[in-house]
Design an enzyme around this catalytic site. Structure first.
Site, PDB file in Angstrom:
ATOM      1  N   THR A  32       0.825  -1.199   0.000  1.00 43.84           N
ATOM      2  CA  THR A  32       0.000   0.000   0.000  1.00 43.84           C
ATOM      3  C   THR A  32       0.862   1.252   0.000  1.00 43.84           C
ATOM      4  O   THR A  32       1.997   1.261   0.472  1.00 43.84           O
ATOM      5  CB  THR A  32      -0.961   0.052   1.211  1.00 43.84           C
ATOM      6  OG1 THR A  32      -0.275   0.586   2.353  1.00 43.84           O
ATOM      7  CG2 THR A  32      -1.542  -1.308   1.520  1.00 43.84           C
ATOM      8  N   ASP A  56      -4.335   5.905   2.079  1.00 45.38           N
ATOM      9  CA  ASP A  56      -3.931   6.937   3.020  1.00 45.38           C
ATOM     10  C   ASP A  56      -4.347   6.419   4.392  1.00 45.38           C
ATOM     11  O   ASP A  56      -5.535   6.326   4.695  1.00 45.38           O
ATOM     12  CB  ASP A  56      -4.644   8.255   2.694  1.00 45.38           C
ATOM     13  CG  ASP A  56      -4.311   9.370   3.678  1.00 45.38           C
ATOM     14  OD1 ASP A  56      -3.619   9.107   4.689  1.00 45.38           O
ATOM     15  OD2 ASP A  56      -4.756  10.508   3.443  1.00 45.38           O
ATOM     16  N   ASN A  83       4.143   0.106   8.432  1.00 50.24           N
ATOM     17  CA  ASN A  83       5.382   0.828   8.173  1.00 50.24           C
ATOM     18  C   ASN A  83       5.160   2.292   7.802  1.00 50.24           C
ATOM     19  O   ASN A  83       6.076   3.102   7.928  1.00 50.24           O
ATOM     20  CB  ASN A  83       6.137   0.126   7.034  1.00 50.24           C
ATOM     21  CG  ASN A  83       7.303   0.925   6.519  1.00 50.24           C
ATOM     22  OD1 ASN A  83       8.300   1.116   7.199  1.00 50.24           O
ATOM     23  ND2 ASN A  83       7.178   1.429   5.297  1.00 50.24           N
ATOM     24  N   SER A 134       8.181   0.933  14.784  1.00 45.74           N
ATOM     25  CA  SER A 134       8.346   2.036  15.714  1.00 45.74           C
ATOM     26  C   SER A 134       9.719   2.649  15.451  1.00 45.74           C
ATOM     27  O   SER A 134      10.089   2.890  14.302  1.00 45.74           O
ATOM     28  CB  SER A 134       8.207   1.520  17.149  1.00 45.74           C
ATOM     29  OG  SER A 134       8.408   2.544  18.092  1.00 45.74           O
ATOM     30  N   TYR A 148       7.552  13.544  16.922  1.00 46.42           N
ATOM     31  CA  TYR A 148       7.844  12.215  16.367  1.00 46.42           C
ATOM     32  C   TYR A 148       8.093  11.222  17.506  1.00 46.42           C
ATOM     33  O   TYR A 148       7.539  10.116  17.503  1.00 46.42           O
ATOM     34  CB  TYR A 148       9.064  12.278  15.455  1.00 46.42           C
ATOM     35  CG  TYR A 148       9.488  10.932  14.916  1.00 46.42           C
ATOM     36  CD1 TYR A 148       8.838  10.364  13.829  1.00 46.42           C
ATOM     37  CD2 TYR A 148      10.521  10.211  15.512  1.00 46.42           C
ATOM     38  CE1 TYR A 148       9.214   9.123  13.336  1.00 46.42           C
ATOM     39  CE2 TYR A 148      10.904   8.966  15.034  1.00 46.42           C
ATOM     40  CZ  TYR A 148      10.251   8.430  13.943  1.00 46.42           C
ATOM     41  OH  TYR A 148      10.622   7.192  13.468  1.00 46.42           O
ATOM     42  N   LYS A 152       5.851   7.741  18.442  1.00 45.32           N
ATOM     43  CA  LYS A 152       6.403   6.397  18.555  1.00 45.32           C
ATOM     44  C   LYS A 152       6.262   5.851  19.982  1.00 45.32           C
ATOM     45  O   LYS A 152       6.044   4.644  20.167  1.00 45.32           O
ATOM     46  CB  LYS A 152       7.864   6.389  18.110  1.00 45.32           C
ATOM     47  CG  LYS A 152       8.053   6.692  16.626  1.00 45.32           C
ATOM     48  CD  LYS A 152       7.269   5.722  15.741  1.00 45.32           C
ATOM     49  CE  LYS A 152       7.550   5.924  14.270  1.00 45.32           C
ATOM     50  NZ  LYS A 152       6.801   4.985  13.395  1.00 45.32           N
ATOM     51  N   THR A 183      17.666   6.321   4.743  1.00 44.02           N
ATOM     52  CA  THR A 183      16.496   6.386   3.870  1.00 44.02           C
ATOM     53  C   THR A 183      16.174   7.861   3.667  1.00 44.02           C
ATOM     54  O   THR A 183      16.878   8.737   4.166  1.00 44.02           O
ATOM     55  CB  THR A 183      15.292   5.672   4.501  1.00 44.02           C
ATOM     56  OG1 THR A 183      14.899   6.395   5.681  1.00 44.02           O
ATOM     57  CG2 THR A 183      15.644   4.234   4.895  1.00 44.02           C
TER      58      THR A 183
END
Length: 274
Positions: A32, A56, A83, A134, A148, A152, A183
């Site tokens: 997705t 979404d 994810n 996480s 952020y 988490k 990333t």
């Protein structure tokens, strides 16, 4: 036996790397992403092994529909990997209401909605594995990432509770807690709060800390770990990823225990006498 694995946020980063790793070994993947065109490469390479789904995760009803479509298409869902998420950079004072709410909507509520959608299917199967991506920043904090961190930490609490609730249904639950990786999480995928000059020194110190050579792990190196986690008959509740995660978490937890011990008498006195 091949598994059916649903991965949110599969168009880039960890999600794409893991989707490719599972597909290459013969698993079937429901991939997705917000932009379905970004998933076309997986379809081109792996054909009917992959089901691309536009999603979404902020839309609860869309999460239900995506999960049900996955079940109808492949007949079951063995593994869910939540994810989808992004990083919001900025000091707590700098962060706007909308930025904070949007971060929690995706990183926490998105996880909750997809998890709730898949639970009836896994309960009926009497088997399944829910994996929440996480961060080691769900266990310890870092400056400039307060909201952020909060998202988490929330995922950690939700997931630990979930594991206690669904164990009797044959459902395993795991948290994956990566340290920093190379990333685009801190690049193209990231959002920046409007800066305040007063926090410049804090940000400079943070940037210096993450500029240590080798600080960021190589994303492709995580694929083997995720495969081992999915294949484990008794998977752990928590799996740290990267060489910086364990020593960082251990240091903070040792400091916490020492502080608890130092204030133990005060804590116990606060209970009152029976």
């Amino acid at each position: 036996m091949s598994k059916v694995i649903l991965i949110t946020g599969a168009s880039r980063g960890f999600g794409k790397i893991w989707a490719e790793a599972f597909l290459k070994r013969g698993d079937r993947v429901v991939a997705t992403g917000r932009n379905i065109e970004a998933l076309q490469g997986l379809s081109d390479q792996f054909g009917d092994q992959v089901l691309p789904v536009q999603l979404d995760v902020n839309d609860r009803q869309a999460c239900v529909e995506a999960v049900n479509r996955a079940k109808e298409h492949f007949g079951r869902i063995d593994v869910l990997i939540n994810n989808a998420g992004y990083g919001l950079f900025g000091a707590v004072e700098e962060t706007s209401e909308q930025e904070a709410r949007s971060q929690m909507e995706t990183n926490f509520f998105g996880v909750l909605w997809v998890t709730q959608a898949v639970l009836p299917i896994m309960r009926a199967q009497k088997a399944g594995h829910i994996i929440q991506v996480s961060s080691y920043l769900g266990l310890i904090a870092a400056p400039v990432l307060g909201i952020y961190n909060a998202s988490k930490f929330a995922v950690e609490g939700l997931t630990e509770t979930l594991a206690l609730e669904v164990k009797a249904f044959g459902i395993n639950v795991s948290l994956v807690e990566p340290n920093g990786y190379a990333t685009d999480w801190s690049g193209e995928s990231a959002f920046q709060a409007k800066p305040m000059e007063i926090y410049g020194p804090v940000k400079d110190a943070f940037q210096k800390a993450v500029s240590v050579p080798g600080f960021f792990g190589q994303p492709a190196a995580t694929a083997e770990a995720i495969i081992k986690l999915v294949d484990a008959p008794h998977p752990p509740l928590r799996l740290l990823l990267g060489s910086f995660a364990y020593p960082s978490v251990r240091k903070v937890y040792e400091e916490r225990l020492a502080s608890f011990e130092e204030w133990k008498a005060v804590s116990e006195a606060a209970h009152g006498s029976n």
